[in-house]
Design a protein around this motif. Structure first.
Motif, PDB file in Angstrom:
ATOM      1  N   ALA A 174     -31.513   7.079 -57.527  1.00 53.09           N
ATOM      2  CA  ALA A 174     -32.726   6.281 -57.739  1.00 53.09           C
ATOM      3  C   ALA A 174     -32.400   4.798 -57.802  1.00 53.09           C
ATOM      4  CB  ALA A 174     -33.426   6.736 -59.016  1.00 53.09           C
ATOM      5  N   CYS A 175     -31.315   4.452 -58.472  1.00 48.11           N
ATOM      6  CA  CYS A 175     -30.938   3.040 -58.560  1.00 48.11           C
ATOM      7  C   CYS A 175     -30.469   2.507 -57.209  1.00 48.11           C
ATOM      8  CB  CYS A 175     -29.850   2.854 -59.613  1.00 48.11           C
ATOM      9  SG  CYS A 175     -30.419   3.107 -61.321  1.00 48.11           S
ATOM     10  N   ALA A 176     -29.746   3.333 -56.439  1.00 56.29           N
ATOM     11  CA  ALA A 176     -29.292   2.902 -55.123  1.00 56.29           C
ATOM     12  C   ALA A 176     -30.462   2.677 -54.173  1.00 56.29           C
ATOM     13  CB  ALA A 176     -28.330   3.937 -54.535  1.00 56.29           C
ATOM     14  N   ALA A 177     -31.529   3.472 -54.337  1.00 53.35           N
ATOM     15  CA  ALA A 177     -32.691   3.356 -53.448  1.00 53.35           C
ATOM     16  C   ALA A 177     -33.640   2.242 -53.869  1.00 53.35           C
ATOM     17  CB  ALA A 177     -33.445   4.688 -53.416  1.00 53.35           C
ATOM     18  N   SER A 178     -33.517   1.759 -55.082  1.00 47.90           N
ATOM     19  CA  SER A 178     -34.434   0.742 -55.584  1.00 47.90           C
ATOM     20  C   SER A 178     -33.994  -0.651 -55.152  1.00 47.90           C
ATOM     21  CB  SER A 178     -34.499   0.799 -57.112  1.00 47.90           C
ATOM     22  OG  SER A 178     -35.227  -0.307 -57.621  1.00 47.90           O
ATOM     23  N   PRO A 179     -34.926  -1.489 -54.703  1.00 50.43           N
ATOM     24  CA  PRO A 179     -34.566  -2.881 -54.392  1.00 50.43           C
ATOM     25  C   PRO A 179     -34.370  -3.729 -55.645  1.00 50.43           C
ATOM     26  CG  PRO A 179     -36.921  -2.562 -54.071  1.00 50.43           C
ATOM     27  CD  PRO A 179     -36.354  -1.211 -54.392  1.00 50.43           C
ATOM     28  N   HIS A 180     -34.696  -3.148 -56.799  1.00 49.86           N
ATOM     29  CA  HIS A 180     -34.707  -3.937 -58.033  1.00 49.86           C
ATOM     30  C   HIS A 180     -33.568  -3.592 -58.992  1.00 49.86           C
ATOM     31  CE1 HIS A 180     -38.700  -4.767 -56.591  1.00 49.86           C
ATOM     32  NE2 HIS A 180     -39.106  -3.532 -56.814  1.00 49.86           N
ATOM     33  N   LEU A 181     -32.781  -2.557 -58.699  1.00 56.13           N
ATOM     34  CA  LEU A 181     -31.816  -2.057 -59.672  1.00 56.13           C
ATOM     35  C   LEU A 181     -30.410  -2.009 -59.084  1.00 56.13           C
ATOM     36  CD1 LEU A 181     -33.875   0.922 -61.159  1.00 56.13           C
ATOM     37  CD2 LEU A 181     -33.460  -1.308 -62.238  1.00 56.13           C
ATOM     38  N   LEU A 209     -43.180  -1.203 -69.826  1.00 54.76           N
ATOM     39  CA  LEU A 209     -42.923   0.136 -69.280  1.00 54.76           C
ATOM     40  C   LEU A 209     -43.519   1.215 -70.174  1.00 54.76           C
ATOM     41  CD1 LEU A 209     -41.384   1.848 -67.120  1.00 54.76           C
ATOM     42  CD2 LEU A 209     -39.414   1.780 -68.686  1.00 54.76           C
ATOM     43  N   MET A 210     -43.424   1.012 -71.479  1.00 55.90           N
ATOM     44  CA  MET A 210     -43.968   2.003 -72.406  1.00 55.90           C
ATOM     45  C   MET A 210     -45.491   1.960 -72.430  1.00 55.90           C
ATOM     46  SD  MET A 210     -43.020   2.630 -76.408  1.00 55.90           S
ATOM     47  CE  MET A 210     -43.340   0.924 -76.850  1.00 55.90           C
ATOM     48  N   GLU A 211     -46.061   0.773 -72.479  1.00 53.49           N
ATOM     49  CA  GLU A 211     -47.514   0.652 -72.568  1.00 53.49           C
ATOM     50  C   GLU A 211     -48.201   1.114 -71.274  1.00 53.49           C
ATOM     51  OE1 GLU A 211     -49.272  -0.265 -75.141  1.00 53.49           O
ATOM     52  OE2 GLU A 211     -47.987  -1.435 -76.475  1.00 53.49           O
ATOM     53  N   GLN A 212     -47.619   0.797 -70.122  1.00 50.12           N
ATOM     54  CA  GLN A 212     -48.281   1.065 -68.840  1.00 50.12           C
ATOM     55  C   GLN A 212     -47.839   2.373 -68.195  1.00 50.12           C
ATOM     56  OE1 GLN A 212     -48.075  -2.275 -66.184  1.00 50.12           O
ATOM     57  NE2 GLN A 212     -48.912  -3.717 -67.678  1.00 50.12           N
ATOM     58  N   LEU A 255     -30.211  12.963 -70.507  1.00 55.28           N
ATOM     59  CA  LEU A 255     -30.515  14.288 -71.037  1.00 55.28           C
ATOM     60  C   LEU A 255     -31.747  14.975 -70.439  1.00 55.28           C
ATOM     61  CD1 LEU A 255     -29.638  13.598 -74.764  1.00 55.28           C
ATOM     62  CD2 LEU A 255     -28.464  15.199 -73.245  1.00 55.28           C
ATOM     63  N   PRO A 256     -32.753  14.260 -69.925  1.00 52.21           N
ATOM     64  CA  PRO A 256     -33.904  14.976 -69.367  1.00 52.21           C
ATOM     65  C   PRO A 256     -33.522  15.805 -68.139  1.00 52.21           C
ATOM     66  CG  PRO A 256     -34.454  12.678 -69.799  1.00 52.21           C
ATOM     67  CD  PRO A 256     -32.969  12.810 -69.949  1.00 52.21           C
ATOM     68  N   GLU A 257     -34.424  16.725 -67.783  1.00 49.03           N
ATOM     69  CA  GLU A 257     -34.243  17.470 -66.539  1.00 49.03           C
ATOM     70  C   GLU A 257     -34.202  16.481 -65.368  1.00 49.03           C
ATOM     71  OE1 GLU A 257     -33.688  20.545 -66.007  1.00 49.03           O
ATOM     72  OE2 GLU A 257     -34.382  21.684 -67.759  1.00 49.03           O
ATOM     73  N   PRO A 258     -33.393  16.766 -64.338  1.00 50.97           N
ATOM     74  CA  PRO A 258     -33.285  15.836 -63.210  1.00 50.97           C
ATOM     75  C   PRO A 258     -34.624  15.451 -62.585  1.00 50.97           C
ATOM     76  CG  PRO A 258     -31.529  17.461 -63.110  1.00 50.97           C
ATOM     77  CD  PRO A 258     -32.417  17.875 -64.239  1.00 50.97           C
ATOM     78  N   GLU A 259     -35.544  16.394 -62.444  1.00 53.37           N
ATOM     79  CA  GLU A 259     -36.822  16.066 -61.824  1.00 53.37           C
ATOM     80  C   GLU A 259     -37.611  15.087 -62.683  1.00 53.37           C
ATOM     81  OE1 GLU A 259     -39.342  15.396 -59.125  1.00 53.37           O
ATOM     82  OE2 GLU A 259     -37.657  16.745 -58.715  1.00 53.37           O
ATOM     83  N   GLN A 260     -37.515  15.221 -64.002  1.00 53.56           N
ATOM     84  CA  GLN A 260     -38.201  14.272 -64.870  1.00 53.56           C
ATOM     85  C   GLN A 260     -37.594  12.877 -64.726  1.00 53.56           C
ATOM     86  OE1 GLN A 260     -38.023  14.749 -69.259  1.00 53.56           O
ATOM     87  NE2 GLN A 260     -40.252  14.535 -69.214  1.00 53.56           N
ATOM     88  N   LEU A 261     -36.277  12.796 -64.540  1.00 47.00           N
ATOM     89  CA  LEU A 261     -35.649  11.492 -64.333  1.00 47.00           C
ATOM     90  C   LEU A 261     -36.091  10.864 -63.014  1.00 47.00           C
ATOM     91  CD1 LEU A 261     -32.083  12.165 -65.725  1.00 47.00           C
ATOM     92  CD2 LEU A 261     -33.709  10.474 -66.581  1.00 47.00           C
ATOM     93  N   ARG A 262     -36.313  11.676 -61.993  1.00 44.37           N
ATOM     94  CA  ARG A 262     -36.867  11.119 -60.742  1.00 44.37           C
ATOM     95  C   ARG A 262     -38.214  10.449 -61.019  1.00 44.37           C
ATOM     96  NH1 ARG A 262     -34.840  16.025 -58.558  1.00 44.37           N
ATOM     97  NH2 ARG A 262     -33.091  15.662 -57.139  1.00 44.37           N
ATOM     98  N   GLU A 263     -39.054  11.128 -61.787  1.00 42.30           N
ATOM     99  CA  GLU A 263     -40.365  10.568 -62.113  1.00 42.30           C
ATOM    100  C   GLU A 263     -40.224   9.301 -62.948  1.00 42.30           C
ATOM    101  OE1 GLU A 263     -44.291   9.680 -62.614  1.00 42.30           O
ATOM    102  OE2 GLU A 263     -43.304  10.930 -61.109  1.00 42.30           O
ATOM    103  N   ARG A 269     -39.428   6.450 -60.683  1.00 41.52           N
ATOM    104  CA  ARG A 269     -40.604   6.047 -59.911  1.00 41.52           C
ATOM    105  C   ARG A 269     -41.477   5.106 -60.746  1.00 41.52           C
ATOM    106  NH1 ARG A 269     -40.250  11.407 -57.444  1.00 41.52           N
ATOM    107  NH2 ARG A 269     -41.392  12.360 -59.177  1.00 41.52           N
ATOM    108  N   ARG A 270     -41.632   5.443 -62.023  1.00 38.30           N
ATOM    109  CA  ARG A 270     -42.442   4.595 -62.913  1.00 38.30           C
ATOM    110  C   ARG A 270     -41.766   3.254 -63.157  1.00 38.30           C
ATOM    111  NH1 ARG A 270     -44.808   8.745 -67.577  1.00 38.30           N
ATOM    112  NH2 ARG A 270     -45.201  10.524 -66.170  1.00 38.30           N
ATOM    113  N   ILE A 271     -40.448   3.274 -63.339  1.00 37.48           N
ATOM    114  CA  ILE A 271     -39.715   2.018 -63.533  1.00 37.48           C
ATOM    115  C   ILE A 271     -39.893   1.121 -62.319  1.00 37.48           C
ATOM    116  CG2 ILE A 271     -37.376   1.048 -63.645  1.00 37.48           C
ATOM    117  CD1 ILE A 271     -36.651   3.420 -65.501  1.00 37.48           C
ATOM    118  N   ASP A 272     -39.785   1.693 -61.129  1.00 40.90           N
ATOM    119  CA  ASP A 272     -39.947   0.886 -59.920  1.00 40.90           C
ATOM    120  C   ASP A 272     -41.364   0.320 -59.794  1.00 40.90           C
ATOM    121  OD1 ASP A 272     -37.547   0.493 -58.682  1.00 40.90           O
ATOM    122  OD2 ASP A 272     -37.668   2.243 -57.377  1.00 40.90           O
ATOM    123  N   ARG A 273     -42.360   1.065 -60.271  1.00 42.81           N
ATOM    124  CA  ARG A 273     -43.728   0.524 -60.202  1.00 42.81           C
ATOM    125  C   ARG A 273     -43.847  -0.748 -61.039  1.00 42.81           C
ATOM    126  NH1 ARG A 273     -45.849   6.114 -60.137  1.00 42.81           N
ATOM    127  NH2 ARG A 273     -46.242   6.052 -62.387  1.00 42.81           N
TER     128      ARG A 273
END
Length: 423
Positions: free
Chosen positions: A318-325, A357-360, A384-392, A395-399
């Motif tokens: 996710a970090c490698a694919a993000s232009p921001h991280l 990030l928390m509020e929005q 620690l979260p499930e991998p699929e939850q970390l993908r989500e 996605r929210r961080i990138d938004r």
């Protein structure tokens, strides 16, 4: 008539612990209002569906009738013996049960060990970033944290020459967190040998926080410090919380190794402070022999295909694919420490980002500056979260970062202040 407020200790104003601080309090308010949050602020395996291994649970259940009395201040003999054997097997010289102190988690033992060591104004060399309990305990025991930098560009590994340059007549100890929290760095043997040599040249205590000693990934290997320190004074910390996923049991240990002549007074000081709090939690101590001699339950989780390994892979992708991280992929522990780069990093404030990030997006992370670094463009997440939850999550961080980058590229025009009308 109103009463004056109760005054608090002034040095508390120097302490930061955002892992459970202001943002976590706001998270509770949002949850009370009915919002579901993904909380990545604490490395708490039980909150993500992990369980302490069954053979450890059974060890406590089988001895529950023995848990009513106080134990010796250093801990149950069987627990201390198991820890000593574990350290002897990995090369710690001359270790016995008498060298082991059981505490209510490593957190309590960090506080006790610094209280036994420091006089007002004494200095402790700490990594930056650090786990903030080390800084807080140094400050609250009247010491002064002095930070050696661990740069992302160097794999978050310290420079031994910088460490030695920071040594002063007031320096008492060098703290190492390996594998590291928050960065996940795993320290190679050659680096540790150089730091051991510094401690020997200057007569310093080595304090090795090794609570994540069984959590490394791919080719990374954990190197214990005490065998390298030899007869140099070294205090090594471990416990059940992370490798064995038993945080709530509050069982940690500290092993004091090195020359008996050099460590005798310090040993007595730790023992005195341990006696003042009577003893550590007794039921959890019965699980220590089972944990250290039983089935390896962490290995499958960190091996390729294991849940923690997969979570780490998802975060890295996710970090490698993000232009921001940008991420130095962790070699160990339970965390990642991404940095924000590019347009999104312009005017970036990690605390404001974490709040937004928390509020929005209803995701709770820890601002990087909470780990005693001078920059404000990092944040920490747990794996620690499930991998699929970390993908989500990413996605929210990138938004959020997309919006910040767009605002940096196209700032809103400022409204001119009207000129004052003539009188």
């Amino acid at each position: 008539m109103s009463k004056p407020p109760v005054a608090t200790r002034q040095r508390l104003s120097e302490v930061r612990y955002e892992i459970r601080g202001e943002l976590a309090r706001r998270a509770r308010e949002l949850e009370a209002a009915g919002h579901a949050l993904i909380k990545l602020n604490i490395g708490n395996p039980g909150a993500f569906g992990f369980r302490a291994p069954e053979h450890m649970q059974r060890a406590i259940a089988d001895h529950i009738h023995d848990t009513d009395p106080y134990a010796h201040q250093q801990g149950l003999p069987a627990a201390r013996g198991a820890v000593a054997a574990h350290h002897a097997a990995r090369g710690t010289p001359g270790v016995s049960a008498d060298d082991v102190f059981i505490g209510n988690g490593v957190s309590e033992l960090i506080d006790i060990s610094l209280r036994a060591l420091l006089n007002p104004g004494d200095e402790v060399l700490l990594p930056s970033p650090d786990y903030p309990l080390w800084s807080a305990s140094t400050i609250l025991n009247d010491g002064r944290p002095v930070y050696y930098r661990c740069h992302a560009t160097d794999g978050f590994l310290p420079d031994p020459d910088e460490i030695e340059a920071l040594v002063s007549p007031r320096t008492r100890a060098i703290v190492l967190i390996n594998p590291n929290n928050p960065t996940g760095a795993s320290y190679p043997r050659a680096l540790l040998e150089r730091i051991v040599a510094i401690a020997a040249r200057h007569g310093l205590l080595l304090m090795a926080d090794e609570i994540y000693d069984g959590i490394t990934y791919d080719e990374a290997r954990f190197e214990p410090l005490a065998p390298l320190a030899g007869d140099g004074p070294c205090l090594s910390f471990g416990g059940l919380s992370k490798v064995h996923r038993a945080c709530g049991w509050r069982i940690g240990w500290a092993v004091l190794s090195g020359s008996a002549d050099a460590t005798r007074d310090y040993r007595h000081a730790i023992d005195l402070l341990g006696a003042l709090r009577l003893c550590a939690n007794v039921p959890g101590q019965f699980a220590v022999p089972a944990a250290l001699s039983g089935l390896d339950t962490i290995g499958p989780l960190v091996a390729p295909g294991g849940r923690l390994h997969e979570a780490r892979r998802v975060v890295a992708e996710a970090c490698a694919a993000s232009p921001h991280l940008r991420l130095q992929v962790p070699d160990g522990a339970l965390y990642a420490f991404p940095g924000v780069v590019g347009d999104a990093a312009r005017g970036f404030d990690d605390h404001a980002f974490a709040l937004e990030l928390m509020e929005q997006e209803h995701v709770l992370v820890v601002p990087g500056s909470s780990f005693n670094v001078p920059y404000r463009n990092h944040f920490r997440v747990t794996l620690l979260p499930e991998p699929e939850q970390l993908r989500e999550v990413f996605r929210r961080i990138d938004r959020v970062l997309d919006r910040r980058a767009a605002a940096a590229r196209h700032p809103a025009p400022q409204t001119a202040t009207p000129a004052s009308a003539p009188v």
